[in-house]
Write an enzyme that holds these catalytic residues in place. Structure first.
Site, short mmCIF file in Angstrom:
data_model
loop_
_atom_site.label_atom_id
_atom_site.label_comp_id
_atom_site.label_asym_id
_atom_site.label_seq_id
_atom_site.Cartn_x
_atom_site.Cartn_y
_atom_site.Cartn_z
N TYR A 58 0.84 -1.19 0.00
CA TYR A 58 0.00 0.00 0.00
C TYR A 58 0.88 1.24 0.00
CZ TYR A 58 -3.72 -3.26 1.45
OH TYR A 58 -4.61 -4.31 1.53
N HIS A 124 -0.30 -12.21 0.94
CA HIS A 124 -1.20 -11.40 0.12
C HIS A 124 -1.67 -12.15 -1.12
CE1 HIS A 124 -1.92 -6.78 -0.36
NE2 HIS A 124 -3.01 -7.47 -0.53
N GLY A 221 -18.77 -2.57 0.63
CA GLY A 221 -18.89 -2.59 -0.83
C GLY A 221 -18.15 -1.46 -1.50
N GLY A 223 -17.51 1.32 -0.47
CA GLY A 223 -18.17 2.59 -0.18
C GLY A 223 -19.60 2.68 -0.66
#
Length: 332
Positions: A58, A124, A221, A223
């Site tokens: 990130y 990941h 979802g 946002g």
């Protein structure tokens, strides 16, 4: 806040976690502000959202550096989950599961996070060129070395099977059964929300039967389930929703009945209860081993998300949510 446990080691965390990715990656880069994100992390910890979910990719790396600024002051208040296995290039992302790389990446994450131990270290993605048992074995060595407390596997992005007729998480379960033979899995992170309930079919029961914690990624979802997005509003080019099949103007309009249903349930619980809180309470109701990890970079939403842990949906509420139409995407 209510506490829940992750894995056989009974690692305790707040019932609602904090997804830190939007602070540094994948969502509206022009709106990413470090100081605002720091305040959101502090607010989440104050509210009992102890699980902070990040990854070395990130940014890359900048999200762990940001969290390190908080952990330097409040390590005892936090449960740190980070991830390994993906490398970010100029225009691409590649998997790297080589044991030597995994161990070097862990050391680098520890430095950025300003801590001497990672509570949950997640793979990941599997490297197709490295047997997953070798990658997992290297991660297990990190537990034995005291650098990591528990291991998890991230199944976010597992889309195989949507069209092929196989169950969405069959490949994930097969991988989990392989790594379980090497070292215990404490947690699985995968998408679960009102509009993406596929994990309920097989992955969630697999975890429950084995005492494995389930971290529900994207429980709002991306946002959409907050009810704060407008069909046709558009997204910045670096925002993952700009290419998401459920976020075209047409599909956002078509999926409004889902948000409307969440609003109806929220209204029955009084002024101030939001669709987002109903969506998170629904995820929490899926089992005591489930911890939703909604992502945000704003204090307001961190507080609102944490408060959902106190919302108890009635059988009638749950039946209404179950009766909502399924989400539509541009492939439908």
């Amino acid at each position: 806040m209510e506490r829940r446990t992750i894995g056989a080691g009974a690692l305790a965390v707040g019932a609602v976690g904090l997804g830190c990715m939007p602070m540094s990656w994948a969502y509206s880069g022009s709106r990413q502000r470090g100081e605002e994100s720091l305040r959101a992390v502090h607010r989440a910890l104050d509210a009992g959202s102890t699980l902070l979910d990040t990854a070395d990719m990130y940014g890359p790396f900048t999200n762990e550096l940001l969290l390190g600024r908080v952990l330097r002051q409040r390590r005892e208040d936090a449960f740190v989950s980070t991830k390994v296995g993906l490398l970010v290039g100029e225009q691409h992302i590649v998997a790297n599961g080589r044991p030597g790389y995994v161990k070097r990446a862990c050391d680098a994450s520890l430095r950025r996070l300003q801590t001497d131990v990672i509570d949950l270290y997640q793979l990941h993605r599997e490297d197709p060129e490295v047997p997953v048992e070798e990658t997992w074995g290297a991660m297990a060595d990190l537990v034995r070395a005291g650098k990591v407390r528990a291991l998890g596997l991230c199944a976010v992005g597992a889309r195989g099977g949507r069209r092929s007729g196989t169950r969405l998480h069959d490949a994930t379960i097969s991988r989990l059964e392989r790594v379980q033979q090497v070292f215990p899995v404490s947690a699985v992170e995968a998408e679960l929300s009102v509009w993406s309930p596929e994990a309920l079919e097989s992955l969630l029961p697999w975890c429950e039967a084995r005492g494995v914690g389930f971290l529900a990624a994207m429980p709002l979802g991306n946002g959409f389930l907050t009810g704060t997005l407008t069909p046709g509003q558009g997204f910045e080019p670096d925002d993952v929703r700009a290419r998401h099949p459920r976020f075209t103007a047409e599909m956002m309009a078509a999926n409004q009945p889902i948000v409307a249903g969440l609003r109806r349930v929220a209204a029955r619980h009084g002024t101030g209860v939001t669709p987002a809180q109903v969506a998170l309470a629904w995820v929490l109701s899926r089992g005591r081993h489930v911890v939703p990890v909604p992502g945000t970079k704003r204090e307001q939403w961190a507080s609102e998300n944490a408060a959902s842990a106190a919302l108890r949906l009635t059988p009638g509420d749950l039946a209404e949510v179950a009766g909502l139409p399924g989400a539509r995407g541009s492939w439908d």
